[in-house]
Scaffold this active site. Structure first.
Site, mmCIF file in Angstrom:
data_model
loop_
_atom_site.group_PDB
_atom_site.id
_atom_site.type_symbol
_atom_site.label_atom_id
_atom_site.label_comp_id
_atom_site.label_asym_id
_atom_site.label_seq_id
_atom_site.Cartn_x
_atom_site.Cartn_y
_atom_site.Cartn_z
ATOM 1 N N GLU A 141 -3.026 9.062 -10.661
ATOM 2 C CA GLU A 141 -2.503 7.929 -11.419
ATOM 3 C C GLU A 141 -2.603 8.225 -12.915
ATOM 4 O O GLU A 141 -3.650 8.652 -13.383
ATOM 5 C CB GLU A 141 -3.313 6.672 -11.091
ATOM 6 N N ASP A 163 -13.036 9.478 -6.341
ATOM 7 C CA ASP A 163 -12.661 8.350 -7.194
ATOM 8 C C ASP A 163 -13.094 8.712 -8.612
ATOM 9 O O ASP A 163 -14.227 8.453 -9.019
ATOM 10 C CB ASP A 163 -13.334 7.067 -6.717
ATOM 11 N N ARG A 195 0.833 -1.206 0.000
ATOM 12 C CA ARG A 195 0.000 0.000 0.000
ATOM 13 C C ARG A 195 0.870 1.260 0.000
ATOM 14 O O ARG A 195 1.523 1.582 0.980
ATOM 15 C CB ARG A 195 -0.911 0.009 1.230
ATOM 16 N N HIS A 232 -0.058 3.682 -10.414
ATOM 17 C CA HIS A 232 -0.998 3.999 -9.318
ATOM 18 C C HIS A 232 -0.270 4.790 -8.222
ATOM 19 O O HIS A 232 -0.076 4.300 -7.106
ATOM 20 C CB HIS A 232 -1.571 2.693 -8.766
ATOM 21 N N ARG A 284 1.756 -6.246 -9.971
ATOM 22 C CA ARG A 284 2.172 -5.587 -8.730
ATOM 23 C C ARG A 284 2.470 -6.568 -7.603
ATOM 24 O O ARG A 284 3.050 -6.173 -6.589
ATOM 25 C CB ARG A 284 1.106 -4.580 -8.286
#
Length: 299
Positions: A274, A219, A79, A174, A104
């Site tokens: 991102e 978002d 994270r 990201h 990832r």
């Protein structure tokens, strides 16, 4: 340390290998990390995910946010920093696939290290297909990430499709940017762009007017964005430049409390901006073809 990696690192004393336990604590073996100490900037990179955890330009501040609750465990996404979300972006639970792809959480290999003539340091990592990846994304491939650390950070990604059929592909760098307080952030470079508002029911498409200020759960997927955005905050600014077509802006706000590796008190210290090609800008990599994308960060 594998012999080939030891040989590579021996050529560049400014790059060293350590464990995540050494830098971030925790138990067990942790994950292998590369520490890069260049003339003009420093960085920390996890080999799992080719995942950048830290970037500090010389004389500057830390540009990336890493969760104080981040977990460094094999196969688990970290994270914070810059996760590479690919070969798809987003959640696909109906297909039983991992969110944001497998890159990832996969182990990448270091294929090249180089001290450039200007003192910047370049590291190239590769991920090749395997039986495990073929079960999730049935294509032969080579993913390459060239990372250059100086006063500016640059990431150059290439995706080579080695299979005989076209490969559907989407991705995002990201990036979690460190800011003193997300409520004081203003993001320029998105004015006039249409965005998909994923925080609202029905995910309506709306138009950005002026700078974006993040004051609640955000978002948004911005489409057809300009090459550059600037994050203005209380300690200065961060410039983000990319040749990709999307910009995703995200902060979970109070929803961070539901994330064990984030925690309710930590959302105010970052904003995700991102860059990538996803949603309307997802691509199809032709058989034998190569997709390329780049991003650079600076103060």
């Amino acid at each position: 340390m594998q012999a080939s990696l030891a040989t590579l690192l021996a050529t560049i004393p400014e790059i060293s290998l350590c464990s995540s336990v050494d830098l971030y604590g925790g138990t067990g073996p942790g994950l292998p990390l590369l520490q890069i100490q260049g003339e003009s900037g420093s960085a920390t990179l996890a080999l799992q995910g080719a995942h950048l955890l830290s970037f500090v330009p010389k004389g500057g501040r830390e540009l990336l946010w890493l969760s104080p609750k981040a977990v460094f465990a094999a196969g688990k996404a970290i994270r914070g920093g810059i996760p590479l979300c690919m070969p798809w972006f987003g959640r696909r639970p109906e297909e039983g696939l991992p969110a944001h792809g497998f890159a990832r959480s996969s182990n990448w290999d270091v294929s090249e290290v180089e001290m450039l003539s200007n003192g910047d340091i370049k590291v190239v990592l590769e991920l090749h297909d395997s039986a495990a990846t073929q079960a999730l994304w049935p294509h032969g491939f080579v993913f390459r990430l060239a990372l250059t650390v100086g006063r500016e950070l640059s990431l150059d990604l290439s995706v080579e499709n080695l299979s005989g059929a076209a490969a559907p592909f989407s991705h995002a760098f990201h990036t979690y940017f460190a800011v003193p307080d997300v409520k004081e952030v203003a993001i320029s470079g998105l004015d006039g762009c249409t965005y998909i508002n994923s925080s609202l029911e029905g995910k309506p498409r709306q138009l950005q007017v002026g700078d974006l200020q993040v004051q609640a759960l955000t978002d948004r997927v911005y489409l057809n964005v300009p090459a550059e955005q600037i994050i203005k905050h209380g300690a200065g600014q961060i410039k983000v430049s990319s040749d990709t077509h999307c910009a995703i802006v995200w902060n979970p706000w109070e929803g961070a409390a539901k994330m064990a590796d984030m925690g309710q008190d930590n959302y105010s210290g970052f904003v995700c901006l991102e860059r990538g090609d996803a949603f309307d800008h997802a691509v199809s990599v032709v058989a034998g073809g190569v997709y390329r994308a780049c991003m650079s960060l600076s103060e």
